[in-house]
Design a protein around this motif. Structure first.
Motif, PDB file in Angstrom:
ATOM      1  N   ASN A 117       0.845  -0.906   0.013  1.00  0.00           N
ATOM      2  CA  ASN A 117       0.051   0.015   0.055  1.00  0.00           C
ATOM      3  C   ASN A 117       1.026   1.106  -0.014  1.00  0.00           C
ATOM      4  O   ASN A 117       2.190   1.156  -0.164  1.00  0.00           O
ATOM      5  CB  ASN A 117      -1.065  -0.037   1.133  1.00  0.00           C
ATOM      6  N   LYS A 118       0.245   2.240  -0.026  1.00  0.00           N
ATOM      7  CA  LYS A 118       0.865   3.583  -0.190  1.00  0.00           C
ATOM      8  C   LYS A 118       1.829   3.928   0.963  1.00  0.00           C
ATOM      9  O   LYS A 118       3.153   4.184   0.946  1.00  0.00           O
ATOM     10  CB  LYS A 118       0.263   4.885  -0.170  1.00  0.00           C
ATOM     11  N   GLU A 119       1.486   3.397   2.186  1.00  0.00           N
ATOM     12  CA  GLU A 119       2.033   3.575   3.414  1.00  0.00           C
ATOM     13  C   GLU A 119       3.489   2.777   3.364  1.00  0.00           C
ATOM     14  O   GLU A 119       4.676   3.303   3.865  1.00  0.00           O
ATOM     15  CB  GLU A 119       1.303   3.216   4.683  1.00  0.00           C
ATOM     16  N   ARG A 120       3.364   1.695   2.855  1.00  0.00           N
ATOM     17  CA  ARG A 120       4.575   0.755   3.021  1.00  0.00           C
ATOM     18  C   ARG A 120       5.624   1.217   1.994  1.00  0.00           C
ATOM     19  O   ARG A 120       6.898   1.291   2.087  1.00  0.00           O
ATOM     20  CB  ARG A 120       4.148  -0.884   2.542  1.00  0.00           C
ATOM     21  N   THR A 152      -0.766   4.076  -8.341  1.00  0.00           N
ATOM     22  CA  THR A 152      -1.311   5.284  -7.717  1.00  0.00           C
ATOM     23  C   THR A 152      -0.235   5.802  -6.854  1.00  0.00           C
ATOM     24  O   THR A 152      -0.561   6.815  -6.321  1.00  0.00           O
ATOM     25  CB  THR A 152      -2.639   4.758  -6.933  1.00  0.00           C
ATOM     26  N   THR A 153       0.848   5.093  -6.745  1.00  0.00           N
ATOM     27  CA  THR A 153       1.870   5.692  -5.735  1.00  0.00           C
ATOM     28  C   THR A 153       2.874   6.768  -6.574  1.00  0.00           C
ATOM     29  O   THR A 153       3.674   7.205  -5.940  1.00  0.00           O
ATOM     30  CB  THR A 153       2.868   4.417  -5.237  1.00  0.00           C
ATOM     31  N   LEU A 207       1.996   3.449 -21.282  1.00  0.00           N
ATOM     32  CA  LEU A 207       0.646   4.004 -21.196  1.00  0.00           C
ATOM     33  C   LEU A 207       0.116   4.374 -19.790  1.00  0.00           C
ATOM     34  O   LEU A 207      -0.594   5.122 -19.580  1.00  0.00           O
ATOM     35  CB  LEU A 207      -0.282   3.155 -22.088  1.00  0.00           C
ATOM     36  N   ASN A 208       0.426   3.392 -19.039  1.00  0.00           N
ATOM     37  CA  ASN A 208      -0.166   3.374 -17.873  1.00  0.00           C
ATOM     38  C   ASN A 208       0.486   4.647 -17.074  1.00  0.00           C
ATOM     39  O   ASN A 208      -0.117   5.380 -16.100  1.00  0.00           O
ATOM     40  CB  ASN A 208       0.285   2.134 -16.743  1.00  0.00           C
ATOM     41  N   PHE A 209       1.978   4.815 -16.960  1.00  0.00           N
ATOM     42  CA  PHE A 209       2.439   6.283 -16.828  1.00  0.00           C
ATOM     43  C   PHE A 209       1.726   7.482 -17.183  1.00  0.00           C
ATOM     44  O   PHE A 209       1.310   8.426 -16.412  1.00  0.00           O
ATOM     45  CB  PHE A 209       3.856   6.067 -16.946  1.00  0.00           C
ATOM     46  N   GLN A 210       1.414   7.546 -18.355  1.00  0.00           N
ATOM     47  CA  GLN A 210       0.715   8.635 -19.123  1.00  0.00           C
ATOM     48  C   GLN A 210      -0.505   8.762 -18.437  1.00  0.00           C
ATOM     49  O   GLN A 210      -1.055   9.897 -18.050  1.00  0.00           O
ATOM     50  CB  GLN A 210       0.549   8.372 -20.642  1.00  0.00           C
ATOM     51  N   HIS A 211      -1.214   7.476 -18.064  1.00  0.00           N
ATOM     52  CA  HIS A 211      -2.418   7.715 -17.483  1.00  0.00           C
ATOM     53  C   HIS A 211      -2.589   8.233 -16.041  1.00  0.00           C
ATOM     54  O   HIS A 211      -3.291   9.149 -15.692  1.00  0.00           O
ATOM     55  CB  HIS A 211      -3.233   6.393 -17.230  1.00  0.00           C
ATOM     56  N   GLN A 212      -1.450   7.733 -15.369  1.00  0.00           N
ATOM     57  CA  GLN A 212      -1.385   8.531 -14.025  1.00  0.00           C
ATOM     58  C   GLN A 212      -0.968   9.843 -14.020  1.00  0.00           C
ATOM     59  O   GLN A 212      -1.115  10.668 -12.990  1.00  0.00           O
ATOM     60  CB  GLN A 212      -0.214   7.424 -13.257  1.00  0.00           C
ATOM     61  N   ASN A 213       0.009  10.023 -14.967  1.00  0.00           N
ATOM     62  CA  ASN A 213       0.073  11.551 -15.201  1.00  0.00           C
ATOM     63  C   ASN A 213      -0.976  12.518 -15.308  1.00  0.00           C
ATOM     64  O   ASN A 213      -0.855  13.457 -14.789  1.00  0.00           O
ATOM     65  CB  ASN A 213       1.253  11.592 -16.555  1.00  0.00           C
ATOM     66  N   THR A 214      -1.994  11.901 -15.986  1.00  0.00           N
ATOM     67  CA  THR A 214      -3.126  12.649 -16.205  1.00  0.00           C
ATOM     68  C   THR A 214      -3.917  12.756 -14.833  1.00  0.00           C
ATOM     69  O   THR A 214      -4.472  13.952 -14.349  1.00  0.00           O
ATOM     70  CB  THR A 214      -4.327  12.127 -17.497  1.00  0.00           C
ATOM     71  N   HIS A 259      -2.973  12.038 -11.612  1.00  0.00           N
ATOM     72  CA  HIS A 259      -2.225  13.001 -10.741  1.00  0.00           C
ATOM     73  C   HIS A 259      -1.688  14.165 -11.499  1.00  0.00           C
ATOM     74  O   HIS A 259      -0.359  14.464 -11.314  1.00  0.00           O
ATOM     75  CB  HIS A 259      -0.989  12.141 -10.088  1.00  0.00           C
ATOM     76  N   GLN A 260      -2.294  15.062 -11.904  1.00  0.00           N
ATOM     77  CA  GLN A 260      -1.823  16.434 -12.530  1.00  0.00           C
ATOM     78  C   GLN A 260      -1.069  17.227 -11.749  1.00  0.00           C
ATOM     79  O   GLN A 260      -0.115  17.624 -11.938  1.00  0.00           O
ATOM     80  CB  GLN A 260      -3.066  17.021 -13.239  1.00  0.00           C
ATOM     81  N   GLU A 261      -1.710  17.428 -10.509  1.00  0.00           N
ATOM     82  CA  GLU A 261      -0.790  18.355  -9.384  1.00  0.00           C
ATOM     83  C   GLU A 261       0.617  17.696  -9.011  1.00  0.00           C
ATOM     84  O   GLU A 261       1.412  18.656  -9.084  1.00  0.00           O
ATOM     85  CB  GLU A 261      -1.869  18.207  -8.253  1.00  0.00           C
ATOM     86  N   ALA A 262       0.643  16.367  -8.898  1.00  0.00           N
ATOM     87  CA  ALA A 262       2.003  16.054  -8.644  1.00  0.00           C
ATOM     88  C   ALA A 262       2.952  16.002  -9.672  1.00  0.00           C
ATOM     89  O   ALA A 262       3.890  16.471  -9.472  1.00  0.00           O
ATOM     90  CB  ALA A 262       1.749  14.294  -8.202  1.00  0.00           C
ATOM     91  N   MET A 263       2.525  15.756 -11.022  1.00  0.00           N
ATOM     92  CA  MET A 263       3.261  15.968 -12.120  1.00  0.00           C
ATOM     93  C   MET A 263       3.715  17.449 -12.467  1.00  0.00           C
ATOM     94  O   MET A 263       4.836  17.723 -12.705  1.00  0.00           O
ATOM     95  CB  MET A 263       2.616  15.340 -13.336  1.00  0.00           C
ATOM     96  N   ASN A 264       2.668  18.224 -11.921  1.00  0.00           N
ATOM     97  CA  ASN A 264       3.152  19.912 -12.198  1.00  0.00           C
ATOM     98  C   ASN A 264       4.165  20.145 -11.381  1.00  0.00           C
ATOM     99  O   ASN A 264       5.089  20.957 -11.528  1.00  0.00           O
ATOM    100  CB  ASN A 264       1.788  20.536 -11.716  1.00  0.00           C
ATOM    101  N   ASP A 265       4.285  19.773  -9.994  1.00  0.00           N
ATOM    102  CA  ASP A 265       5.277  19.809  -9.181  1.00  0.00           C
ATOM    103  C   ASP A 265       6.553  19.331  -9.571  1.00  0.00           C
ATOM    104  O   ASP A 265       7.548  19.956  -9.261  1.00  0.00           O
ATOM    105  CB  ASP A 265       4.890  19.121  -7.724  1.00  0.00           C
ATOM    106  N   LEU A 266       6.419  18.054 -10.212  1.00  0.00           N
ATOM    107  CA  LEU A 266       7.861  17.504 -10.821  1.00  0.00           C
ATOM    108  C   LEU A 266       8.214  18.349 -11.789  1.00  0.00           C
ATOM    109  O   LEU A 266       9.596  18.636 -11.993  1.00  0.00           O
ATOM    110  CB  LEU A 266       7.443  16.107 -11.278  1.00  0.00           C
TER     111      LEU A 266
END
Length: 893
Positions: A520-523, A556-557, A602-609, A611-618
């Protein structure tokens, strides 16, 4: 003394093994077994009793028993509850029950008999037959119901002394009559009745006809128990264990041929037709085997044989359809500990087979299954289960188990056996054998879902086992039993903490399905936090597997990795600032490639969309690093990343506050800052103006080096002029060449603000003078003007050598000059410096001299009128001079 009055009943047959140990099953192929219905214990468990007289029988679906002074009646043959239970004052020798099962007739050892209503309950009749003082020996051998009608009752009682009594009781009149029927004259051990014949045996054997009173005697057969064999015969058991038939009329007897020796028996016969009967014979052998025969001739067919480990007392049934019952006497050191009421019931072949398997009597079970045409699968399962249930299995056990499983068709059982056994294997080879067997089981598409899940589970365990074998090459201390139960993520963290990067990489590349599901995200965040504390040579190789695998396990991580990158970049900056930001950019680029995958995901591109806020930070982080790199390489400016990340305004403020060479600063403004400001959607002129205002808070020696360049890059004339005015307002006077350069540049514009600057330029010399007398020009100058009286008064007060010249610099009008003249003349008059006062007066035009003289004379005249002239000596001294000057001008006051 202790009595048997502690009764427990209502036991569940299914709990027989739990309560009383393994159930007793009939020998061979017989489908009979014993179950405990109730237990009877004495109230004082410490008292040792032996040779207790136990009497029992069944009547109308009720079970009756007497033990010493206790009598109890169970309401049904299941013995689930007692309907009657009491303790009498005397020991009970024997009893009988009326045919309707409502009344019981008891014979007590002291010679008294009781007739009790069971349903009420109450004692209806008490009679003393004889007086017996010898209470240690049995008095009544047997009693029988001779007659039972609505109004009349007759009971026959046989005593050990050889006496036979009849008790007659009229229920209407309550009349009781006792009569002695026969005195045999010898001691009697046992008796039985086939109306009208009464057979007794003891020191002699005799038969007595209750109707004719005739009797016949003969030698005894040493019988211990007698039952009616037919309407004309008896059957008895002698002390040698042989059964003998006795004629009721002639006492002729015939021994029944049988090799088995008995020590107890019950015999019942019932009519099959008018001319034939069918026997029911329940026997106990000297080996404590309970045997049932129900065919004629007797002993021609054994229905069952049941081995009992204790002495037993058979319970006489009411009819042949009832299940055989007996009392098992549990003894310890020849003392009775407990009595158990048990029943023998017929079970099904399937149930019997299961019980044989529970006892692990596999050979017997196999033969039993063949005999009863049962599937051998249950036997094979049980054999396998014995091995499966072991806490430790040898290599031989595993080989036997696999051989058994090969013969079993039940795929679910085979898979479950593999799962339950692998942990108990003694060595790794056996573990591999059992897991490989489970993995190789072929699962059909139409199998039940549970079997498919078990197969997946075994495959997962096998995968973990292979991982364990790989890790053993790096960690010899690794133990399979611990590894199979370990949380692999915790183990991964231990490897990282020990800098065992190879073990960590292998482990994370080979996470089993179960562990992946627990991720999970915590681990993931725990691992990332751990990586931050590790050296780069440990962290970087692990990241090559950790990042792409984690994103494939849990897409989702992605925001967690972005946050990690931000923290890691800051850490890189602190650890190696000299190579920053090149090292951070390199790290970001390699990490991004891992996140995207070799060919893009493609999965990364989907997660990029998503989690737009996180990718903007990056993206902002990458942009920041590139900007910091540009400033470093192009302008030799080292900007801390933390400073950059505070926002564009903060960076601009920082850059514009740097002390740089003029050409470098101009280049920074033109080539970088203006473009940077526009890219961040800010207004350059506004930003530059704010920077100028902020810089003006510091020393002029600092801001005078940067402000001109900033000012020249302001495109708006109005903003530029306003900035110049702000600079002029705080500039020290006399102005520096930089300030004069700014003012000259601004005066080229035709603008109202330029007029303000022009006025400031004109006032600059006066500001210089004011700076000599005022610490803060804002205290005296307002919008480029001042109060002349305040200025002149301050200058006079300061008494500088250039005082007079400085004052007249501010006198732009005749009124201002007149005020200055008067204030200076009065100042010198107060000092009695008449010469200086007159020089001030004379240094004016004739008209101004007249104005000053008139003012001074009017002041003197006013003082005289007020009677204060004598106090103004300077005026008295100078009045003549004033009048003379007025005379020269032909003016008369």
């Amino acid at each position: 003394m202790s009595e048997f009055d502690v009764i427990e009943c209502g036991f569940n047959i299914a709990d027989e093994t739990i309560n009383f140990g393994s159930p007793i099953c009939a020998d061979g192929d017989h489908l009979f077994e014993a179950h405990t219905l109730a237990t009877i214990k004495q109230s004082d468990a410490n008292e040792e009793l032996c040779g207790v007289n136990i009497q029992s029988c069944c009547k109308k679906n009720k079970v009756y028993y007497t033990i010493k002074k206790a009598i109890g009646i169970f309401s049904s043959l299941t013995c689930s509850e007692l309907c009657f239970n009491t303790i009498l004052e005397q020991n009970i020798d024997t009893f009988c029950v009326t045919p309707d099962s409502k009344f019981i007739f008891l014979c007590q050892r002291n010679g008294t008999v009781l007739y009790i209503d069971i349903e009420e309950p109450e004692i209806i009749l008490t009679k003393n037959i004889v007086n017996n003082e010898c209470l240690e020996e049995t008095l009544f051998i047997q009693c029988f119901v001779e007659e039972c009608t609505k109004n009349s009752l007759k009971f026959i009682m046989v005593m050990s002394r050889g006496s036979v009594y009849r008790l007659m009781y009229n229920t209407e009149t309550n009349h009781t009559e006792i009569c002695l029927l026969k005195e045999f004259g010898f001691k009697v051990r046992t008796a039985a009745i086939v109306f009208p014949h009464l057979l007794v045996d003891g020191e002699e054997m005799a038969v007595y006809n209750l109707e004719t009173t005739d009797s016949i005697n003969c030698d005894p057969l040493d019988l211990i128990k007698i039952f009616a064999y037919s309407k004309e015969m008896f059957i008895g058991l002698d002390s040698n264990g042989s059964l003998v038939r006795i004629c009721a009329r002639t006492l002729l007897y015939f021994y029944i041929k049988n090799e088995t020796i008995f020590k107890d028996f019950i015999y019942i016969f019932f009519d099959v037709s008018e001319y034939s009967t069918r026997p029911y014979c329940l026997c106990v052998t000297h080996e404590n085997n309970i045997q049932l025969y129900d065919s004629f001739p007797l002993f021609s067919e054994l229905k069952f044989s049941l081995k009992i480990n204790n002495n037993v007392k058979l319970i006489c049934p009411d009819n042949v359809n009832e299940d055989p019952m007996y009392i098992s006497i549990i003894e310890k050191k020849n003392a009775i500990q407990e009595l158990r009421l048990q029943v023998i019931v017929e079970t099904t072949p399937e149930v019997r087979l299961k019980k044989l398997l529970r006892r692990q009597q596999f050979d017997v079970a196999e033969n039993f299954a063949k005999t009863h045409s049962l599937s051998n699968m249950e036997v094979l399962r049980a054999k396998a289960q014995v091995i499966v249930d072991k806490t430790s299995c040898s290599g031989e056990d595993i080989r036997n188990l696999l051989r058994i499983l090969d013969s079993i068709d039940d795929m679910l059982f085979k898979l479950q056996s593999c799962i339950d056994t692998y942990k108990s294997c003694g060595n790794l080879d056996d573990v591999q054998k059992i897991l490989s067997y489970g993995c190789n089981c072929s699962i059909k598409h139409n199998v039940e879902r549970e079997a498919s899940e078990l197969h997946d589970m075994i495959s997962d365990i096998m995968f973990r086992f292979d991982t364990f074998k790989l890790l053993q090459g790096f960690d010899e201390s690794l133990d399979w039993s611990e590894f199979s139960n370990n949380d692999l993520i915790n183990l991964l963290c231990k490897y990282l903490q020990k800098y065992d990067v190879d073990g960590a990489i292998i482990l994370y590349n080979r996470l089993d399905k179960h562990t992946k599901l627990k991720l999970n995200k915590e681990r993931i965040d725990v691992i990332l936090n751990l990586l931050e504390s590790l050296p780069s040579e440990v962290c970087q190789p692990f990241l090559y597997c950790f990042i792409p695998l984690s994103l494939s396990y849990m897409p989702t991580t992605l925001p967690l990795f972005v946050e990690y990158l931000k923290r890691k970049v800051c850490s890189i900056e602190q650890e190696n600032f000299n190579e920053f930001p090149e090292n951070a950019i390199k790290f970001i680029d390699s990490t991004l490639r891992l996140m995207k995958g070799e060919c893009g995901s493609l999965n990364f591109q989907h997660q990029n969309t998503v989690h737009q806020e996180a990718m903007n930070d990056l993206a902002n982080l990458i942009k920041a690093l590139k900007t910091v790199d540009l400033l470093k390489n192009s302008y030799r400016i080292m900007v801390p990343l933390k400073e950059y990340l505070k926002g564009p305004k903060q960076l601009i403020q920082t850059l514009l506050g740097l002390e740089l060479d003029d050409d470098v600063f101009d280049k920074l403004l033109r080539n970088f800052l203006r473009k940077y400001i526009i890219e961040n959607e800010l207004e350059p002129d506004t930003i530059f103006f704010e920077v100028i205002e902020n810089n003006l808070k510091y020393e002029e020696s600092y801001w005078s080096k940067v402000i001109p360049s900033i000012l020249m890059n302001i495109s708006s004339v109005e903003v530029q002029l306003n900035a110049a005015i702000a600079v002029i307002d705080v500039a020290s006077v006399p102005w520096s060449p930089t300030i004069r350069k700014i003012t000259r540049y601004c005066l080229q514009y035709q603008h109202e603000s330029a007029e303000i600057i022009r006025r400031e330029v004109e006032n600059e010399p006066l500001y210089t003078i004011l700076r000599k007398y005022f610490d803060n020009l804002q205290d005296v100058v307002t919008n480029g003007s001042w109060e002349i009286g305040q200025v002149v008064g301050r200058i006079i007060y300061c008494k500088e050598p250039t005082m007079i010249n400085d004052i007249y610099q501010f006198c732009k009008t005749a009124e201002q000059k007149h005020m200055a003249n008067m204030m200076l003349i009065e100042y010198f008059l107060d000092k009695r410096d008449y010469k200086a006062a007159l020089e001030i007066l004379d240094n004016n035009s004739e008209e101004k001299i007249i104005d000053c003289c008139e003012s001074l004379i009017w002041t003197a005249k006013l003082s005289d009128e007020m009677g204060m002239l004598h106090n103004n000596e300077p005026y008295i001294e100078i009045i003549s001079c004033l009048k003379r000057r007025l005379g020269n001008t032909h003016r008369v006051l």
